[in-house]
Write a protein that holds these residues in place. Structure first.
Motif, mmCIF file in Angstrom:
data_model
loop_
_atom_site.group_PDB
_atom_site.id
_atom_site.type_symbol
_atom_site.label_atom_id
_atom_site.label_comp_id
_atom_site.label_asym_id
_atom_site.label_seq_id
_atom_site.Cartn_x
_atom_site.Cartn_y
_atom_site.Cartn_z
ATOM 1 N N PRO A 88 9.906 -0.427 12.565
ATOM 2 C CA PRO A 88 9.049 -0.011 11.452
ATOM 3 C C PRO A 88 8.541 -1.154 10.600
ATOM 4 C CG PRO A 88 11.342 0.429 10.924
ATOM 5 C CD PRO A 88 11.308 0.007 12.377
ATOM 6 N N GLY A 89 9.150 -2.336 10.725
ATOM 7 C CA GLY A 89 8.705 -3.473 9.936
ATOM 8 C C GLY A 89 7.716 -4.373 10.636
ATOM 9 N N VAL A 90 7.327 -4.028 11.876
ATOM 10 C CA VAL A 90 6.383 -4.858 12.630
ATOM 11 C C VAL A 90 5.074 -4.088 12.767
ATOM 12 C CG1 VAL A 90 5.941 -6.083 14.790
ATOM 13 C CG2 VAL A 90 8.269 -5.963 13.882
ATOM 14 N N PHE A 91 4.099 -4.397 11.895
ATOM 15 C CA PHE A 91 2.787 -3.735 11.915
ATOM 16 C C PHE A 91 2.951 -2.217 11.909
ATOM 17 C CE2 PHE A 91 2.019 -7.661 14.640
ATOM 18 C CZ PHE A 91 1.677 -8.449 13.562
ATOM 19 N N ALA A 92 3.806 -1.697 11.050
ATOM 20 C CA ALA A 92 4.116 -0.271 11.090
ATOM 21 C C ALA A 92 4.331 0.250 9.671
ATOM 22 C CB ALA A 92 5.321 -0.027 11.992
ATOM 23 N N MET A 93 5.117 1.321 9.536
ATOM 24 C CA MET A 93 5.137 2.087 8.302
ATOM 25 C C MET A 93 5.979 1.505 7.170
ATOM 26 S SD MET A 93 3.069 4.600 8.016
ATOM 27 C CE MET A 93 3.816 5.305 6.553
ATOM 28 N N ALA A 94 6.870 0.580 7.428
ATOM 29 C CA ALA A 94 7.711 0.063 6.349
ATOM 30 C C ALA A 94 6.869 -0.616 5.266
ATOM 31 C CB ALA A 94 8.766 -0.890 6.894
ATOM 32 N N ALA A 95 5.943 -1.471 5.671
ATOM 33 C CA ALA A 95 5.105 -2.152 4.685
ATOM 34 C C ALA A 95 4.236 -1.156 3.929
ATOM 35 C CB ALA A 95 4.238 -3.206 5.365
ATOM 36 N N ALA A 96 3.681 -0.166 4.628
ATOM 37 C CA ALA A 96 2.867 0.852 3.958
ATOM 38 C C ALA A 96 3.688 1.631 2.938
ATOM 39 C CB ALA A 96 2.271 1.800 4.995
ATOM 40 N N LEU A 97 4.934 1.918 3.280
ATOM 41 C CA LEU A 97 5.816 2.645 2.365
ATOM 42 C C LEU A 97 6.021 1.864 1.080
ATOM 43 C CD1 LEU A 97 8.960 3.166 1.307
ATOM 44 C CD2 LEU A 97 7.605 5.156 1.975
ATOM 45 N N PHE A 98 6.252 0.562 1.204
ATOM 46 C CA PHE A 98 6.491 -0.228 -0.001
ATOM 47 C C PHE A 98 5.212 -0.487 -0.781
ATOM 48 C CE2 PHE A 98 10.368 -1.260 2.448
ATOM 49 C CZ PHE A 98 11.288 -0.778 1.509
#
Length: 256
Positions: A88-98
């Motif tokens: 989730p931290g590689v071009f995925a939803m983790a960054a969007a969540l934060f």
């Protein structure tokens, strides 16, 4: 009714590249405990329906709205899992969540939020091929949806100048097929035609295919949005197999 608790939580998880066996036990536990699963439709559909679970699928490029919805559900007491493929931290939803958390409601910052890692397509592809990322490497998203094409080309040149092995996500979309052709031109100019390039499509699924070739022989049509592309450094080597199949590829741990 959907079961809720006063102690809602939110977990952003990676489902791995495709095979169920590559989902980590930690992520499996989170999915079993969830009341709600939120994500891009194809990823949500990888989670089996069951009583007490509500699946919230949404379209691609809806990451921020998806993250906001997940945060609000958790604030209301739901046990929420936001799913991504790979990690989730590689071009995925983790960054969007934060991003959504930073810009959103103040109460969201008190939520119990965790990011649970997954096996990325980059690492799964590397393992299938041998160890092409065995020394220093970098990872670049070739999509120009969120950054200008000129910046992508600059990063490609600098990575080649530094002699990194490289991993590329989202190499060639139907909407912008010319972007990957230009990336190949930049790499040929910087690395030369003999540099190894690998195409790993749909890794860890029944449609998996692997190809090892050189930049001089590579064409843009060898990739699509389900393809993870790896480019070796000047040190990367291939070892022909004694049986049928693509050669092993590895990058030595030391620089000669």
């Amino acid at each position: 009714m959907n079961e809720k608790t006063h102690g809602g939580w939110l977990k952003v998880v990676g489902l791995g590249p495709g095979a169920e066996a590559l989902i980590t036990p930690e992520v499996s536990v989170a999915l079993a405990e969830a009341t709600d699963v939120v994500g891009y439709v194809p990823y949500v559909e990888r989670v089996a329906p069951r009583p007490g679970l509500v699946r919230h699928g949404s379209d691609n490029r809806e990451e921020i709205r998806r993250a906001e919805a997940a945060l609000q559900l958790a604030a209301e007491g739901h046990r929420v899992v936001v799913v991504s493929s790979g990690d989730p931290g590689v071009f995925a939803m983790a960054a969007a969540l934060f991003e959504a958390l930073e810009a959103g409601e103040a109460e969201w910052r008190a939520l119990d939020i965790q990011v649970l890692p997954g096996i990325s397509a980059m690492l799964a592809a590397s393992a299938r091929l041998g160890a092409p990322l065995g020394h220093d490497f970098c990872c670049i998203n070739l999509s120009d949806n969120l950054k200008p094409r000129a910046l992508i080309e600059r990063r490609l040149r600098l990575a080649a100048e530094a002699d990194f092995a490289m991993a590329f996500y989202n190499p060639r979309s139907r909407a912008r097929p010319e972007g990957f052709e230009r990336a190949l031109e930049v790499l040929r100019e910087a690395c030369g035609p003999e540099r190894l390039i690998m195409f790993a499509r749909a890794v860890a699924t029944p449609e998996e295919s692997l190809r090892v070739t050189t930049l001089g022989e590579a064409t843009a049509e060898m990739a699509d949005m389900r393809t993870l592309v790896l480019v070796g450094s000047s040190q990367t080597r291939r070892i022909p197999r004694s049986t049928v199949g693509v050669p092993w590829v590895y990058t030595p741990r030391s620089v000669s």
